[in-house]
Design a protein around this motif. Structure first.
Motif, short mmCIF file in Angstrom:
data_model
loop_
_atom_site.label_atom_id
_atom_site.label_comp_id
_atom_site.label_asym_id
_atom_site.label_seq_id
_atom_site.Cartn_x
_atom_site.Cartn_y
_atom_site.Cartn_z
N TRP A 29 12.30 7.43 3.89
CA TRP A 29 13.94 7.41 3.92
C TRP A 29 14.14 8.77 3.39
O TRP A 29 15.34 9.36 4.05
CB TRP A 29 14.49 6.24 3.41
N ARG A 33 16.71 11.34 5.93
CA ARG A 33 17.90 11.52 5.30
C ARG A 33 18.06 13.11 5.24
O ARG A 33 19.16 13.66 5.71
CB ARG A 33 18.32 10.81 4.25
N LEU A 53 20.82 0.19 3.23
CA LEU A 53 19.48 0.68 3.05
C LEU A 53 18.41 -0.59 2.55
O LEU A 53 17.44 -0.57 3.12
CB LEU A 53 19.44 1.69 2.03
N LEU A 57 15.05 -1.29 4.67
CA LEU A 57 13.64 -1.05 4.16
C LEU A 57 13.01 -2.46 4.07
O LEU A 57 11.49 -2.58 4.03
CB LEU A 57 13.89 -0.35 2.60
N VAL A 100 12.12 6.41 9.96
CA VAL A 100 11.55 5.83 8.85
C VAL A 100 10.10 5.32 8.89
O VAL A 100 9.16 5.82 8.15
CB VAL A 100 12.62 4.89 8.10
#
Length: 161
Positions: A29, A33, A53, A57, A100
């Motif tokens: 991540w 990002r 988030l 995740l 991701v």
């Protein structure tokens, strides 16, 4: 590579549990990002993903753990070719969620396979470009190399293989 085999053994039987490890997903991540890319077909931005988030995740961890992960279709975006006015190429933009996942895979696979790739391989490798490949060919020619290279690079990255 101590995360693979603390004993130094060079054989790996399964990596999936290393890929969906929470720490690896967090690192993935952070890298996605930092890249500041735009979102895919679901319209979710980096900022929106970051707001949820923990949920994202946790879901990705569970989908990878249970073998239920399925990537979304890739958004297609036409972009102009550098130095070629009027010419375009298609760019595929995955969702942030899928990026991701892809980065999590890369985090674990690249350290294993990058060291064993031949130095003459340039496609899709970090820090290597088509210009680097051409420099390598020229260097081999100047060194008296007698190998014949047959490659069609024109628009190679614009078409699916």
């Amino acid at each position: 590579m101590d995360w693979i085999n603390p004993t130094g053994v060079r054989k790996v039987h399964s990596l999936i549990d290393k890929i969906y490890k929470r720490k690896n997903l967090e690192i993935a991540w952070d890298r996605v990002r930092a890249n500041h890319g735009s979102g895919g077909i679901d319209g979710e931005s980096i900022e929106a993903f970051g707001e949820v988030l923990e949920e994202r995740l946790a879901r990705l961890h569970e989908e990878l753990r249970t073998d239920s992960y399925a990537p979304k279709p890739v958004r297609q975006q036409r972009i102009p070719k550098t130095g070629k006015p009027g010419e375009w190429r298609m760019l595929g933009i995955p969702t942030i969620y899928d990026r991701v996942c892809q980065q999590a895979l890369l985090n674990r696979l690249e350290p294993i396979f990058e060291p064993v790739f031949d130095d003459a391989n340039f496609g899709y490798r970090r820090g290597r470009s088509t210009k680097d490949a051409l420099r390598k060919v020229w260097k081999e020619i100047e060194a008296g190399g007698e190998w014949i290279v047959d490659a069609d690079l024109k628009d190679f990255f614009d078409h699916a293989c």
